[in-house]
Enzyme design. Structure first.
Site, PDB file in Angstrom:
ATOM      1  CB  SER A   1     -34.273 -44.538 -15.657  1.00 54.78           C
ATOM      2  OG  SER A   1     -34.831 -45.295 -14.611  1.00 54.78           O
TER       3      SER A   1
ATOM      4  CB  CYS B   1     -34.413 -40.812  -8.465  1.00 56.14           C
ATOM      5  SG  CYS B   1     -32.644 -40.906  -8.188  1.00 56.14           S
TER       6      CYS B   1
ATOM      7  CB  SER C   1     -32.987 -46.330  -3.518  1.00 54.08           C
ATOM      8  OG  SER C   1     -32.923 -45.087  -4.156  1.00 54.08           O
TER       9      SER C   1
ATOM     10  N   GLY D   1     -31.653 -52.856  -0.672  1.00 54.02           N
ATOM     11  CA  GLY D   1     -31.236 -54.138  -0.094  1.00 54.02           C
ATOM     12  C   GLY D   1     -31.920 -54.419   1.231  1.00 54.02           C
TER      13      GLY D   1
ATOM     14  N   GLY E   1     -35.184 -55.075  -1.321  1.00 56.07           N
ATOM     15  CA  GLY E   1     -34.562 -56.038  -0.424  1.00 56.07           C
ATOM     16  C   GLY E   1     -34.919 -57.483  -0.667  1.00 56.07           C
TER      17      GLY E   1
ATOM     18  CB  THR F   1     -29.771 -54.800  -3.551  1.00 55.66           C
ATOM     19  OG1 THR F   1     -30.016 -53.406  -3.801  1.00 55.66           O
ATOM     20  CG2 THR F   1     -28.537 -54.939  -2.694  1.00 55.66           C
TER      21      THR F   1
END
Ligand SMILES: Cc1cc2nc3c(=O)[nH]c(=O)nc-3n(C[C@H](O)[C@H](O)[C@H](O)COP(=O)(O)OP(=O)(O)OC[C@H]3O[C@@H](n4cnc5c(N)ncnc54)[C@H](O)[C@@H]3O)c2cc1C
Ligand SMILES: Cc1cc2nc3c(=O)[nH]c(=O)nc-3n(C[C@H](O)[C@H](O)[C@H](O)COP(=O)(O)OP(=O)(O)OC[C@H]3O[C@@H](n4cnc5c(N)ncnc54)[C@H](O)[C@@H]3O)c2cc1C
Ligand SMILES: Cc1cc2nc3c(=O)[nH]c(=O)nc-3n(C[C@H](O)[C@H](O)[C@H](O)COP(=O)(O)O)c2cc1C
Ligand SMILES: Cc1cc2nc3c(=O)[nH]c(=O)nc-3n(C[C@H](O)[C@H](O)[C@H](O)COP(=O)(O)O)c2cc1C
Ligand code: FES
Ligand code: FES
Lengths: 303, 254, 303, 254
Positions: free
Chosen positions: A45, A127, A191, A216, A243, A265
């Site tokens: 970003s 974020c 996330s 993840g 994930g 991840t």
């Protein structure tokens, strides 16, 4: 076996996309990821001004995933425009990721990057660990999402991907606001959390920012649910992220409704070759299960 | 593996020079020469350092006092705790036969120290600003020294000294670590003389395990694809010797 | 080594508590868990009427944790009051978990259980996968939390633990509302999400309710962060729950600020003996690190 | 291990009686006699069934048509897919020496079938409502049969038949499965005669791996502590033979 997909008229030779913030710092790395089999790549970003990000540790892992608070380090739009020039060299579509603390920032960054050959603009409004941005700036509400997306819509002809947080219970309402404002796709998800890991011998949180976003394996079921819900809620395509590190994961995400899958991840779990490996595993699975086209499995988990 | 710092007790501290100290701690993982660890000071920061001593489960990092973090590290006492994660990176490719030479500039000698430990009969070139900054004087015998100010050994750079040595003898392999301008010239010399060469690069490191992209050098991640690269790899890395990347991701020309 | 803690004047011989919904269906199982070393135990949540819950599969696991949508099956308050009589036989404090679709239900269940020797009443306002309850009934807002807690406050003299969701970005505001309404402790957290796991050969979500709450390792960093934030936000004690299955995890949770730790999925990871093992591991760690009292590590991760 | 159903193809279906069918599928995990699996029909439900045939990687479950789920299972055809997770539970403790007897009532015989396969010279008592409901007639020779209506074998219950057998011979060990009232009496008889005995219990199963507490029998989880219990264990289980627990968690007296 047909693995190619179309997302907003962008042709991807396969549905894997490098997620933003992983390896997307330089054109050379984007090219390497493309050569490792990604169908498209996203840059890290970019904001109007250069940012150093948080102090280290910024990325750590735990038994169920990864925790990061990089803090949007980036060289600012002017340097980024220089770095990401002549993007056709990369060999696959390149998606710009654009951030800002207010909607005018997004517009300035989009304008600053307009000379480059990006295929789409992704705006993460989600974020969970950078003050002034995303959730910490209230960008995850339907209203703010509508406002920012509308502003970016006026600033570019490129497809706009709005990237959402899994933390927001009303994720479908936010996605609809983005759709109403002219977004061409939803990227789900960023996330989750934030989370915290404390080193008990040091008696302190490990990340310098103390908290960070969880990604993840831990995120996968949440991401699958978000994509499943979004697939019903909006008409624009959904890019499933969270994930994904195996072919089975990618197929699960596509069955939930994703048009393509982002991988972040997974680069840690399986190396840069994760893109190629995911595609090989998808191909094998589809062969064994009588599918000849990845587009035919999209959304089949719905009734 | 889980990428989290483990707290270890500093069990010994050696003064290597006025500006370099070695911190010893127990860490029971296998390390190859050239690999590095991330050293964490809680609430402060976390930075990369090569393992410069490997003695069974006793490890040492030799740290040049340079800025905020290394200053804080130099203030640590025996018994203090620091966090360690690693080992990270691809170390030096050690071969037993060849007649080899290590070329270390400044703190770069720290990366090469364990290479010298492993191989016998190394020709060692070490360069420093001034005599007192020469590292490992007792550890290694018969080093070919050079200093900028001529206070010990040859007056001039490691590159000059290496070039001089090459006029009277040949090496099959060279291991080098130091300022990248120096490395660039060492690699050039090796290429011209048909000598195998591996160098350890320095880029700003964040994650250390290959995901954040911070340490890029022309598409190679210094933290996992390196820090050690050979001539063949370096010949494809345009940034080598020319461009590094700041913490923001901005490119700067050396 | 002192492991005993006090939570709202309830003395626990060690800080481990059986979390609600795991094994707490019968008094016999509570007793067994107590004998396996738990410092306190919580019953499975009880509603006014009997509930069959969702169809099976109701609980599955994945590489990073567990996914459940049991759907609050329980025999209703009348049967529960019979089952959970003479609770002193259990040997450790027993916490009642009380649910309802509206505040009057909570009051009725609390009244119905008033003849039993419960040590505290826990009210989970945070289930992410049972229609009519918790998040799906809007009980996770500060206002609803205040209202329900106030109503329960009037109905009982027992300490009230309000159990919160990790999904709510404003978790501290919800906790403060609970505190203001007279709650004596916060239990943080319930399962997160919901999440979904699709069996790709069946092309269908595995859980019969399709989505379920995520618990176990995946939840731990999120739970630690919640407890860390809550410890600063409220004055009442916080019981930390989420992904605890080792002594190190428990110590991490207590360093974040927890007065005691709930264990649920840990029973799967390590068997019913998880309580004893966590205590042994805590003791060993404290010995090695120079602590003689678990109360001295509480909150030390804060500056 | 991950507790999720794996889809398998039904590769054969046998009619064992008018109300019982055996479904065969490939499943390459190790099973002990007495262990069970959870069978999943997507979007419908998931229920426990003992493995009644173990032939290398070929497994079979014998299913009594009883309600919604078992009806749906009986409608499956060869080639259809079902989900399987397991193995779950603690199976029978098999000893090679003793002179032993299996006592199966109704579909309970399914649990005992693999015990008989493993041990030689079993004395088998099988009871059913009527002659046509007797299971595994071709599979096992020389069974001691009984039926409620006397259409085959002894007219009466397995308990009666077992008691009768005991008057003329002794067993070192008994394995039993069937209605809990029957099991209770078999255990009583064994206790009185000083015979070792293991029985497989039936409780409502949800998770199958010991966390939900649904399958409690006096503090024992039938899904992991059982389903097989021995006399000593049963003597501490007050609910045995008396109380079971419904899906809601409500206790009901048998
Ligand atoms: C693989 C590798 C191995 C290293 N091994 C050693 C060693 O054995 N001994 C030693 O003394 N030094 C080593 N370094 C360099 C060391 O990491 C820096 O000297 C240290 O981080 C400086 O931190 P500071 O806060 O004291 O200085 P600052 O004032 O922050 O920085 C001084 C300079 O150090 C470098 N630097 C700062 N932070 C980092 C970072 N996170 N990653 C890389 N470089 C950085 C930059 O060039 C910067 O200009 C190594 C670096 C790398 C990449
Ligand atoms: C360890 C174990 C092994 C079993 N093995 C076999 C077997 O090999 N063959 C076989 O035919 N049956 C077996 N059963 C019983 C089987 O699970 C039930 O017959 C089946 O679940 C009935 O489902 P239904 O929907 O057809 O009937 P329903 O109409 O739902 O129920 C009929 C009866 O079946 C029982 N039952 C229903 N659901 C469950 C459940 N989830 N868990 C336990 N019991 C339930 C109850 O007693 C209920 O009254 C076993 C049960 C257990 C606990
Ligand atoms: C180290 C790291 C840095 C990230 N940086 C960004 C970023 O700059 N912008 C962004 O939109 N997402 C960022 N993300 C989120 C990822 O793009 C992705 O949404 C998330 O990691 C979930 O996918 P994964 O489970 O495959 O990693 C970052 C994730 C990680 C792990
Ligand atoms: C199978 C299962 C059932 C649960 N049922 C309940 C419940 O009835 N009431 C409740 O408050 N929490 C319930 N929970 C949540 C747990 O009490 C706990 O908050 C959560 O599992 C997080 O802790 P863990 O990671 O240790 O499992 C349940 C969790 C699981 C896994
Ligand atoms: S430091 Fe993160 S990729 Fe190298
Ligand atoms: S069925 Fe869940 S504990 Fe036995």
């Amino acid at each position: 076996m047909k693995l190619s997909v179309n997302v907003c008229n962008i042709r991807l030779s396969n549905p894997t996309i490098l997620a933003s913030g992983i390896l997307g710092t330089t054109k050379a790395l984007l090219k390497r990821v493309a050569e490792s089999g990604a169908g498209a790549v996203t840059i890290k970003s970019v904001s109007t001004e250069p940012r150093e990000g948080h102090k280290n540790p910024t990325v750590i892992t735990f038994d169920a995933g990864m925790l990061n608070a990089v803090g949007y380090s980036n060289p600012g739009v002017v340097a980024a425009a220089k770095e990401f020039a002549s993007l056709q060299d990369v060999g696959v579509p390149v998606i710009a990721s654009v951030i800002g603390t207010q909607k005018e920032d997004f517009v300035r960054v989009v304008a600053g990057l307009s000379g480059s050959e990006f295929s789409a603009i992704e705006i993460p409004l989600s974020c969970p660990h950078t003050p002034g941005f995303g959730l910490l700036a209230g960008q995850g509400t339907p209203q703010a999402t509508f406002d920012i997306t509308s502003a970016v819509r006026k600033a570019t002809e490129l497809p706009i991907f709005v990237k959402l947080s899994p933390n927001i219970p009303e994720i479908c309402a936010v996605a609809k606001a983005a759709e109403d404002a002219g977004a061409n796709a939803i990227t789900a998800v960023n996330s989750m959390g934030p989370g915290m890991i404390i080193n008990i011998e040091a008696q302190k949180p490990i990340l310098s920012f103390k908290v960070g976003g969880v990604t993840g394996d831990a995120l996968r079921p949440i991401a699958i649910r978000c994509v499943y819900d979004l697939y019903k809620a909006v008409k624009i395509p959904v890019i499933g992220v969270g994930g994904i590190s195996t072919g089975r994961h990618a197929i699960e995400m596509i069955m939930a409704g994703a048009s393509a899958v982002g991988i972040g991840t997974g680069v840690y779990y399986r190396g840069i070759e994760v893109f190629k490996r995911v595609c090989e595993e998808m191909t094998l699975w589809m062969e064994e299960n009588g599918f000849d086209d990845v587009n035919k499995i999209r959304g089949v988990a719905h009734d | 593996m889980i990428e989290q710092p483990r707290m270890v007790k500093i069990c010994d501290i050696w003064d290597e020079s006025p500006s370099v100290k070695t911190f010893f701690f127990k860490f029971d993982l296998h390390f190859d020469p050239g690999q590095f660890v991330m050293v964490w000071i809680p609430l402060l920061d976390e930075k990369p350092f090569t393992i410069s001593y490997i003695r069974n489960d006793l490890m040492g990092v030799s740290v040049l006092k340079r800025g905020m973090f290394t200053n804080a590290l130099h203030n640590k006492k025996i018994g203090d705790m620091i966090g360690i994660r690693g080992p990270y990176g691809k170390g030096f490719g050690l071969q037993t036969n060849p007649d080899f030479c290590v070329v270390g500039g400044g703190i770069g000698m720290a990366s090469l120290a364990t290479v010298v430990d492993r191989l016998n009969d190394a020709t060692i070139i070490q360069g420093a600003r001034t005599a007192s900054e020469i590292l490992y004087q007792k550890r290694f015998k018969d080093m070919n020294l050079c200093t900028d100010d001529g206070t010990t050994g040859f007056k001039g750079t490691t590159v000059d000294l290496f070039r001089k040595l090459l006029t009277r003898r040949r090496f099959q392999k060279v291991y080098a670590c130091g300022p990248e301008k120096m490395l660039y010239k060492v690699v050039e010399l090796c290429r011209n003389h048909g000598i195998e060469c591996e160098v350890s690069l320095d880029r700003y490191i964040k994650c250390g395990f290959g995901v954040c992209g911070q340490c890029d050098c022309s598409g190679q991640r210094v933290c996992v694809d390196g820090p050690v690269f050979n001539i063949k790899e370096l010949s494809k890395m345009k940034d080598f010797g020319k461009v590094t990347i700041l913490k923001t991701g901005a490119r700067v020309v050396y």
